[in-house]
Design a protein around this motif. Sequence first.
Motif, PDB file in Angstrom:
ATOM      1  N   PHE A   1     116.768 -52.950 -13.687  1.00 11.68           N
ATOM      2  CA  PHE A   1     117.861 -52.001 -13.885  1.00 11.68           C
ATOM      3  C   PHE A   1     118.898 -52.152 -12.780  1.00 11.68           C
ATOM      4  O   PHE A   1     118.621 -52.724 -11.730  1.00 11.68           O
ATOM      5  CB  PHE A   1     117.320 -50.569 -13.856  1.00 11.68           C
ATOM      6  N   ARG A   2     120.073 -51.600 -13.013  1.00  9.08           N
ATOM      7  CA  ARG A   2     121.090 -51.589 -11.961  1.00  9.08           C
ATOM      8  C   ARG A   2     120.797 -50.494 -10.936  1.00  9.08           C
ATOM      9  O   ARG A   2     121.062 -50.674  -9.745  1.00  9.08           O
ATOM     10  CB  ARG A   2     122.486 -51.381 -12.563  1.00  9.08           C
ATOM     11  N   ASN A   3     120.233 -49.376 -11.392  1.00  8.16           N
ATOM     12  CA  ASN A   3     119.989 -48.248 -10.495  1.00  8.16           C
ATOM     13  C   ASN A   3     118.509 -47.890 -10.424  1.00  8.16           C
ATOM     14  O   ASN A   3     117.792 -47.951 -11.432  1.00  8.16           O
ATOM     15  CB  ASN A   3     120.773 -47.013 -10.967  1.00  8.16           C
ATOM     16  N   VAL A   4     118.067 -47.497  -9.226  1.00  7.74           N
ATOM     17  CA  VAL A   4     116.684 -47.088  -9.025  1.00  7.74           C
ATOM     18  C   VAL A   4     116.350 -45.871  -9.878  1.00  7.74           C
ATOM     19  O   VAL A   4     115.287 -45.793 -10.501  1.00  7.74           O
ATOM     20  CB  VAL A   4     116.417 -46.767  -7.533  1.00  7.74           C
ATOM     21  N   GLU A   5     117.281 -44.901  -9.915  1.00  9.56           N
ATOM     22  CA  GLU A   5     117.024 -43.656 -10.641  1.00  9.56           C
ATOM     23  C   GLU A   5     116.740 -43.924 -12.117  1.00  9.56           C
ATOM     24  O   GLU A   5     115.858 -43.294 -12.719  1.00  9.56           O
ATOM     25  CB  GLU A   5     118.222 -42.711 -10.508  1.00  9.56           C
ATOM     26  N   ASP A   6     117.479 -44.861 -12.718  1.00  5.19           N
ATOM     27  CA  ASP A   6     117.272 -45.190 -14.130  1.00  5.19           C
ATOM     28  C   ASP A   6     115.900 -45.814 -14.350  1.00  5.19           C
ATOM     29  O   ASP A   6     115.219 -45.526 -15.340  1.00  5.19           O
ATOM     30  CB  ASP A   6     118.359 -46.148 -14.616  1.00  5.19           C
ATOM     31  N   ALA A   7     115.492 -46.661 -13.414  1.00 11.36           N
ATOM     32  CA  ALA A   7     114.180 -47.308 -13.523  1.00 11.36           C
ATOM     33  C   ALA A   7     113.058 -46.278 -13.427  1.00 11.36           C
ATOM     34  O   ALA A   7     112.060 -46.362 -14.157  1.00 11.36           O
ATOM     35  CB  ALA A   7     114.023 -48.362 -12.431  1.00 11.36           C
TER      36      ALA A   7
ATOM     37  N   LEU B   1     120.070 -55.106 -16.094  1.00  6.60           N
ATOM     38  CA  LEU B   1     120.651 -56.377 -15.660  1.00  6.60           C
ATOM     39  C   LEU B   1     119.959 -57.556 -16.317  1.00  6.60           C
ATOM     40  O   LEU B   1     120.599 -58.550 -16.660  1.00  6.60           O
ATOM     41  CB  LEU B   1     120.556 -56.494 -14.129  1.00  6.60           C
ATOM     42  N   SER B   2     118.645 -57.473 -16.477  1.00 11.06           N
ATOM     43  CA  SER B   2     117.918 -58.584 -17.095  1.00 11.06           C
ATOM     44  C   SER B   2     116.542 -58.139 -17.553  1.00 11.06           C
ATOM     45  O   SER B   2     115.974 -57.188 -17.037  1.00 11.06           O
ATOM     46  CB  SER B   2     117.774 -59.753 -16.111  1.00 11.06           C
ATOM     47  N   ILE B   3     116.042 -58.853 -18.561  1.00  7.90           N
ATOM     48  CA  ILE B   3     114.674 -58.685 -19.030  1.00  7.90           C
ATOM     49  C   ILE B   3     114.059 -60.068 -19.149  1.00  7.90           C
ATOM     50  O   ILE B   3     114.624 -60.954 -19.795  1.00  7.90           O
ATOM     51  CB  ILE B   3     114.601 -57.963 -20.387  1.00  7.90           C
ATOM     52  N   ARG B   4     112.920 -60.260 -18.520  1.00  6.13           N
ATOM     53  CA  ARG B   4     112.229 -61.548 -18.568  1.00  6.13           C
ATOM     54  C   ARG B   4     110.835 -61.347 -19.154  1.00  6.13           C
ATOM     55  O   ARG B   4     110.018 -60.626 -18.582  1.00  6.13           O
ATOM     56  CB  ARG B   4     112.129 -62.170 -17.178  1.00  6.13           C
ATOM     57  N   LEU B   5     110.582 -61.957 -20.276  1.00  8.08           N
ATOM     58  CA  LEU B   5     109.306 -61.828 -20.971  1.00  8.08           C
ATOM     59  C   LEU B   5     108.426 -63.031 -20.658  1.00  8.08           C
ATOM     60  O   LEU B   5     108.844 -64.180 -20.812  1.00  8.08           O
ATOM     61  CB  LEU B   5     109.552 -61.740 -22.482  1.00  8.08           C
TER      62      LEU B   5
END
Length: 200
Positions: free
Chosen positions: A146-152, A131-135
């Motif tokens: 991520f959209r899903n916990v499993e992916d994270a 969904l987003s990346i913040r550097l």
Amino acid sequence: MKSESVASLSPRSQSDVPPEKRENILHSSHLWVGNISEHVTEDQLREAFSRYGDVVSVKILRQSKCAFVNFRSIEAATNAKNNLQGTYLGGQQLSISWGQRRSRHLWVGNVGDEVSEIDLHKAFEPYGEILSIRLVRETKCCFVNFRNVEDAVVARNALQRTVIAAGSSKIEINFGKRQDNLTSRHLWVGNLTDDISEDI
């Protein structure tokens, strides 16, 4: 096994949960260990905690004088916390609390100047929809949502202590809270007509 956080419970359902069950909701297989002596090594920490179960990983953060100990099971982490709380290691009294539970938001540390947002996308996108990346350059870290916990979870396990850009250091990944890109209290407003004043 899916876990349910306290935040996901309604106020009414929280009051219906017995105290001992409500406490279990807060438990996880991840422990934060504070007051780590500068003389204690990760091997010594692993040896002390592995008496209570299978330890997956140990990471000492020297600057913060703390460590993260991750067990394979909640039961093992609970036993270790109960038995080692307040005990001494390397001349320092340990302070132990529960670490972060699994979430779809990842904190990524040790992100050097060599790493770009493009590098981060290339590294994390194969594991699921982002969904987003913040550097955050000032603190050499970033937040990957991520959209899903499993992916994270899969991304964290696969990329933990890996190099994602040429010349960069190995990254450290932990579960965190949501960090949106819109964190400023200042707004830019464009396309204003000449008859608009500052008093509107």
